[in-house]
Design a protein around this motif. Structure first.
Motif, PDB file in Angstrom:
ATOM      1  N   LEU A  48     -34.552 -20.321  29.971  1.00 50.99           N
ATOM      2  CA  LEU A  48     -34.334 -20.451  28.536  1.00 50.99           C
ATOM      3  C   LEU A  48     -35.517 -21.114  27.843  1.00 50.99           C
ATOM      4  N   LYS A  49     -36.458 -21.580  28.631  1.00 49.71           N
ATOM      5  CA  LYS A  49     -37.595 -22.259  28.021  1.00 49.71           C
ATOM      6  C   LYS A  49     -38.761 -21.325  27.773  1.00 49.71           C
ATOM      7  N   GLN A  50     -38.523 -20.050  27.952  1.00 49.98           N
ATOM      8  CA  GLN A  50     -39.593 -19.087  27.673  1.00 49.98           C
ATOM      9  C   GLN A  50     -39.837 -19.026  26.180  1.00 49.98           C
ATOM     10  N   ARG A  51     -40.909 -18.309  25.819  1.00 47.76           N
ATOM     11  CA  ARG A  51     -41.238 -18.186  24.404  1.00 47.76           C
ATOM     12  C   ARG A  51     -40.149 -17.455  23.654  1.00 47.76           C
ATOM     13  N   GLU A  52     -40.015 -17.852  22.424  1.00 49.65           N
ATOM     14  CA  GLU A  52     -38.908 -17.341  21.632  1.00 49.65           C
ATOM     15  C   GLU A  52     -38.961 -15.828  21.456  1.00 49.65           C
ATOM     16  N   ASP A  53     -40.146 -15.295  21.212  1.00 50.73           N
ATOM     17  CA  ASP A  53     -40.206 -13.848  20.967  1.00 50.73           C
ATOM     18  C   ASP A  53     -39.840 -13.054  22.224  1.00 50.73           C
ATOM     19  N   VAL A  54     -40.162 -13.630  23.362  1.00 53.94           N
ATOM     20  CA  VAL A  54     -39.792 -12.974  24.624  1.00 53.94           C
ATOM     21  C   VAL A  54     -38.272 -12.911  24.742  1.00 53.94           C
ATOM     22  N   LEU A  55     -37.659 -14.061  24.468  1.00 50.99           N
ATOM     23  CA  LEU A  55     -36.203 -14.130  24.574  1.00 50.99           C
ATOM     24  C   LEU A  55     -35.538 -13.198  23.561  1.00 50.99           C
ATOM     25  N   GLN A  56     -36.104 -13.170  22.346  1.00 51.12           N
ATOM     26  CA  GLN A  56     -35.529 -12.320  21.293  1.00 51.12           C
ATOM     27  C   GLN A  56     -35.514 -10.861  21.747  1.00 51.12           C
ATOM     28  N   HIS A  57     -36.590 -10.485  22.433  1.00 50.88           N
ATOM     29  CA  HIS A  57     -36.698  -9.111  22.938  1.00 50.88           C
ATOM     30  C   HIS A  57     -35.507  -8.766  23.823  1.00 50.88           C
ATOM     31  N   TYR A  58     -35.220  -9.667  24.764  1.00 49.59           N
ATOM     32  CA  TYR A  58     -34.082  -9.444  25.663  1.00 49.59           C
ATOM     33  C   TYR A  58     -32.766  -9.376  24.895  1.00 49.59           C
ATOM     34  N   ILE A  59     -32.676 -10.287  23.931  1.00 49.14           N
ATOM     35  CA  ILE A  59     -31.422 -10.367  23.173  1.00 49.14           C
ATOM     36  C   ILE A  59     -31.173  -9.073  22.407  1.00 49.14           C
ATOM     37  N   CYS A  60     -32.227  -8.606  21.730  1.00 51.11           N
ATOM     38  CA  CYS A  60     -32.056  -7.390  20.923  1.00 51.11           C
ATOM     39  C   CYS A  60     -31.705  -6.188  21.773  1.00 51.11           C
ATOM     40  N   GLN A  61     -32.200  -6.195  22.998  1.00 46.81           N
ATOM     41  CA  GLN A  61     -31.885  -5.069  23.888  1.00 46.81           C
ATOM     42  C   GLN A  61     -30.407  -5.064  24.257  1.00 46.81           C
ATOM     43  N   ARG A  62     -29.867  -6.255  24.386  1.00 50.51           N
ATOM     44  CA  ARG A  62     -28.534  -6.392  24.941  1.00 50.51           C
ATOM     45  C   ARG A  62     -27.418  -6.301  23.903  1.00 50.51           C
ATOM     46  N   PHE A  63     -27.664  -6.925  22.752  1.00 48.67           N
ATOM     47  CA  PHE A  63     -26.561  -7.095  21.809  1.00 48.67           C
ATOM     48  C   PHE A  63     -26.754  -6.337  20.515  1.00 48.67           C
ATOM     49  N   THR A  64     -25.645  -6.169  19.847  1.00 46.64           N
ATOM     50  CA  THR A  64     -25.676  -5.564  18.518  1.00 46.64           C
ATOM     51  C   THR A  64     -25.261  -6.622  17.508  1.00 46.64           C
ATOM     52  N   PRO A  65     -25.635  -6.392  16.251  1.00 44.07           N
ATOM     53  CA  PRO A  65     -25.140  -7.343  15.254  1.00 44.07           C
ATOM     54  C   PRO A  65     -23.613  -7.279  15.190  1.00 44.07           C
ATOM     55  N   PRO A  66     -22.911  -8.312  14.879  1.00 41.90           N
ATOM     56  CA  PRO A  66     -23.459  -9.612  14.481  1.00 41.90           C
ATOM     57  C   PRO A  66     -23.762 -10.558  15.640  1.00 41.90           C
ATOM     58  N   TYR A  67     -23.639 -10.093  16.883  1.00 42.43           N
ATOM     59  CA  TYR A  67     -23.807 -11.005  18.015  1.00 42.43           C
ATOM     60  C   TYR A  67     -25.251 -11.387  18.287  1.00 42.43           C
ATOM     61  N   ILE A  68     -26.169 -10.559  17.826  1.00 37.66           N
ATOM     62  CA  ILE A  68     -27.595 -10.850  18.061  1.00 37.66           C
ATOM     63  C   ILE A  68     -27.964 -12.219  17.498  1.00 37.66           C
ATOM     64  N   ASP A  69     -27.592 -12.418  16.245  1.00 37.71           N
ATOM     65  CA  ASP A  69     -27.946 -13.683  15.594  1.00 37.71           C
ATOM     66  C   ASP A  69     -27.354 -14.860  16.335  1.00 37.71           C
ATOM     67  N   LEU A  70     -26.157 -14.642  16.847  1.00 37.35           N
ATOM     68  CA  LEU A  70     -25.440 -15.697  17.552  1.00 37.35           C
ATOM     69  C   LEU A  70     -26.266 -16.229  18.720  1.00 37.35           C
ATOM     70  N   VAL A  71     -26.672 -15.301  19.543  1.00 36.94           N
ATOM     71  CA  VAL A  71     -27.419 -15.699  20.736  1.00 36.94           C
ATOM     72  C   VAL A  71     -28.780 -16.250  20.348  1.00 36.94           C
ATOM     73  N   ALA A  72     -29.427 -15.578  19.403  1.00 35.35           N
ATOM     74  CA  ALA A  72     -30.754 -16.019  18.968  1.00 35.35           C
ATOM     75  C   ALA A  72     -30.698 -17.444  18.442  1.00 35.35           C
ATOM     76  N   ASP A  73     -29.694 -17.727  17.643  1.00 37.85           N
ATOM     77  CA  ASP A  73     -29.569 -19.080  17.089  1.00 37.85           C
ATOM     78  C   ASP A  73     -29.327 -20.097  18.191  1.00 37.85           C
ATOM     79  N   HIS A  74     -28.500 -19.742  19.127  1.00 36.57           N
ATOM     80  CA  HIS A  74     -28.218 -20.694  20.198  1.00 36.57           C
ATOM     81  C   HIS A  74     -29.475 -21.023  20.983  1.00 36.57           C
ATOM     82  N   VAL A  75     -30.254 -20.005  21.217  1.00 30.83           N
ATOM     83  CA  VAL A  75     -31.518 -20.200  21.938  1.00 30.83           C
ATOM     84  C   VAL A  75     -32.417 -21.173  21.171  1.00 30.83           C
ATOM     85  N   ARG A  76     -32.402 -21.036  19.863  1.00 35.13           N
ATOM     86  CA  ARG A  76     -33.201 -21.951  19.025  1.00 35.13           C
ATOM     87  C   ARG A  76     -32.702 -23.383  19.141  1.00 35.13           C
TER      88      ARG A  76
END
Lengths: 422, 341
Positions: A42-70
């Protein structure tokens, strides 16, 4: 949660939780207290993580995971403010998720967790700033209000007309709610309200509690909420009643909270007791030493003892000694009111000693002077006596000309707990 | 700091911007306090007004209008302005106080407006607000009996609370000059005596203030009021500073009425009476006749300077005249009260 999971595995668990409609699990995976936040992936760069997240989830869940990572990133950078802002974003994203759930309420278990962590982060920022950053508390309250509205069935409207809207919408829900009671999100209301109370108490905006209590009181399910929620709710309502000097109501609510609070939650029981004790003393009950020792509230031992025997000097000493503790609880000034009981007990002693129904005012002056109340004079003593008569603690009258207190031959000093407080 | 460059700085170095002065001169809307008394009779030109005496008046900000910094006065000028108003205008004996009040309160409002627009902070801004707050407090008593056309108590109260609120915000700054903070905290506490949640506020105060004599005194007054100890309350109020007495004034009537209500119950018996002098003394009425009037309007019988209390409920009544304490009556030097030193 295994420590060495890769990020994709973590996302997988999230996806499962969502698909299984497991609110609690989802909450755990979005919690900052869970072990998963130590996961190095989870300590990887944010844009890297966002990439994985976008691949996996659809809105509105994308924001959820992205925010948690932040949030996690901010925590690792020891930045409470940033963590709070991200958690706020997370809750707002989750509100959208919640809204998208039609006729299902598994999301409210997740919501409780997100809310309590948001509040905790807000308080952390607030305390770090030594009480200056009240905006975090206000923003939290706003976010909680929008969750509340979703749960209560509100479809919109600004904060400003919330009061009437809450009542209107509640009536509307009761009249024609489409969701059946089991899947209703209404059950989430009390959990949110309790967090709001916590914030309003901190902000000193107790008047904002009123519309919330009105909303809860008019809910048909008000007695069926989770026991723990009801206990917390009554605790806050009781405290508010105490500040409004409504001691009978405060006694009722706080006693309920105390009696129904889980015996294992020693800390909570103690907290309730801290407020229940002064209230009980106000209406004439003295706590037992056993109770005070059990809950480590021996600060009240000396105070209660002084009240019981009507020793004003000991009372003042005890209050001064524990001043810091009492101020922190917020009961310091309230204890002032106990003085009236002390006067009552002291004067009763004078009556018993003198064995007459016509007591000279000077006797009371002497009694108080012996308690190092050097400034006191006959006028002030008459005033105290007048108040005791007016409130019903003493039955009789004062004769100013003869400088005497004439007490009734029958029950001149009624038992305080029997006297109805004005 | 990033925000500094965005802070607006006023460019008007006079108490009144030139353009406004000229406009008002043309419209013949200069206040009597803005016209120099030493008008040369021979040459009556439009510049009768000594420019130093004109003070910018309050005008409601027009929505959407861009603020012209040429019309805004910087903090030094604002401080100078308010000092001028207090020391030179308020002390005038040639005009009735209602006229003076009306002028000064308007001009102070304009000063506060300029202060707010520039988001002034620091020692001078604090000083301006302190003077303003003291003025409003003083006015509450001075204008207490004035008709509503001359004095709007609600507006005065709003201005007072606004000044106090802004003051407390400024005090909260780390580098602020808090030497007078205790004084204003005590006014705030006394003014809001009847609000129980002041407890929270009071208890959040710095330990430093807990040792302040002024604040301790104010808290004692509050405690006396909460415990309905009217004897102690009035004794303490009598020993308070003039402005503290002003702050507590709005509660006086209620406390007196509650006192007499309590006494009505506690002293009633078939034969006994209560001397009116005593009542006047403990409730701090200036004269016995006032105490008598107070009692009789509430339905308590007065015969030969003696009150007869019966348990009959009191008549409902409210009058501003029963709000004066003995010591706040009489002429007080305003500049000594408001701007000491």
């Amino acid at each position: 949660m295994a420590f060495n999971q890769s990020f994709t595995q973590y996302l997988g668990s999230l996806e499962n939780a969502i698909n299984n409609k497991d609110g609690r699990k989802l909450g755990q995976l979005l919690s900052i207290k869970d072990a998963h936040i130590q996961n190095p992936s989870l300590k990887q760069r944010e844009d890297v993580l966002q990439h994985y997240i976008c691949q996996r989830f659809t809105p509105p869940y994308i924001d959820l995971v992205a925010d948690h990572v932040r949030v996690v990133a901010a925590i690792h950078h020891y930045d409470p403010r940033h963590a709070f802002d991200s958690q706020l974003g997370l809750l707002q994203s989750f509100s959208r998720v919640l809204q998208s759930h039609k006729d299902e309420n598994w999301g409210i278990s997740t919501m409780y967790l997100l809310i309590s962590e948001l509040t905790a982060l807000a308080f952390r920022v607030y305390y770090y700033s030594k009480g200056k950053s009240t905006d975090v508390l206000e923003k939290s309250a706003e976010a909680l209000m929008s969750c509340f509205r979703i749960c209560a069935g509100d479809r919109g409207g600004g904060l400003s007309c919330l009061i009437c809207k809450l009542l209107i919408y509640l009536n509307a829900i009761l009249a024609y709610s489409r969701s059946s009671l089991e899947t209703s999100k209404k059950w989430g209301m009390l959990g949110i309200v309790n967090n709001l109370f916590k914030i309003y108490f901190k902000l000193n905006k107790l008047h904002l509690c009123k519309p919330l209590t009105r909303a809860i009181n008019s809910a048909t399910i008000k007695d069926d909420f989770l026991k723990s929620h009801i206990v917390t709710y009554r605790y806050y309502v009781g405290r508010k009643a105490m500040f409004d000097s409504e001691f009978k109501e405060a006694d009722e609510k706080l006693s309920f909270a105390f009696n129904h609070c889980h015996t294992a939650s020693r800390k909570n029981k103690r907290l309730i007791l801290m407020y229940l004790l002064p209230v009980k003393m106000m209406i004439g009950y003295i706590p037992s030493n056993k109770l005070l020792s059990k809950y480590r509230l021996t600060q009240f031992l000396e105070i209660a003892g002084a009240v019981k025997i009507g020793n004003l000097l000991k009372f003042k000493e005890a209050v001064a000694k524990h001043q810091k503790f009492l101020i922190r609880c917020g009961v310091y000034l309230m204890l002032e009111r106990l003085k009236i009981l002390i006067y009552r007990n002291l004067f009763k002693k004078v009556f018993l000693l003198m064995r007459t129904h016509q007591l000279p005012i000077s006797a009371f002056v002497d009694a108080l002077r012996s308690m190092q109340e050097d400034d006191i004079d006959a006028d002030e003593v008459e005033c105290i006596l007048a108040n005791l008569i007016y409130t019903g603690y003493v039955r009789g009258y004062i004769s100013h000309q003869h400088q005497k207190l004439v007490v009734s031959k029958q029950n001149p000093f009624p038992v305080p707990s029997q006297v109805s407080l004005r | 700091m990033v925000g500094e460059s965005l802070i607006l700085k006023g460019k008007c170095f006079l108490m009144c911007p030139e353009s406004e002065l000229i406009r008002r001169q043309k419209q013949n809307r200069l206040s009597v306090f803005e016209i120099s008394p030493n008008v040369a009779t021979q040459v009556s030109t439009r510049s009768d007004t000594n420019e130093i005496k004109a003070v910018k008046e309050y005008a409601r900000p027009a929505a959407g209008k861009v603020i012209d910094m040429e019309l805004i006065r910087p903090i030094d000028v604002l401080l100078k302005t308010i000092k001028y108003l207090i020391n030179s205008v308020a002390t005038r004996q040639d005009k009735p106080w209602s006229t003076i009040y009306s002028f000064i309160s308007n001009r102070i409002r304009a000063v506060k407006q300029d202060l707010t627009i520039q988001r002034c902070k620091g020692r001078k801004a604090i000083r301006v607000l302190e003077l303003a707050a003291r003025f409003y407090l003083f006015s509450e008593v001075k204008m207490a009996d004035a008709p509503v056309e001359d004095f709007d108590p609600i507006l005065n109260r709003d201005q007072l609370l606004d000044a106090l609120y802004k003051l407390f915000e400024l005090y909260a700054d780390d580098s602020a000059d808090c030497s007078n903070q205790a004084e204003f905290e005590s006014y705030n506490v006394l003014y809001n005596l009847d609000k129980e949640n002041i407890e929270m506020r009071a208890m959040l105060m710095n330990i430093h203030f807990r040792e302040s004599a002024i604040l301790q005194h104010a808290l004692s007054i509050c405690k006396a009021a909460w415990l309905k100890n009217y004897v102690k309350f009035f004794k303490l109020v009598d020993k308070s500073s003039y402005l503290c007495q002003c702050a507590v004034r709005r509660h006086i009537y209620r406390i007196r009425r509650e006192a007499i209500q309590t006494m009505n119950m506690a002293y009633s018996n078939r034969t006994g009476t209560f001397p009116i002098e005593k009542l006047a003394q403990i409730l701090q009425f200036k004269e016995c006749s006032l105490a008598e009037e107070f009692s009789s309007v509430h339905g308590i019988e007065v015969t030969c300077s003696q009150l007869t209390f019966t348990k009959k409920p009191l008549i409902v009544f409210q009058d501003r005249k029963f709000s004066t304490i003995a010591s706040t009556d009489g002429d007080i030097s305003i500049s000594a009260i408001i701007a000491p030193g």
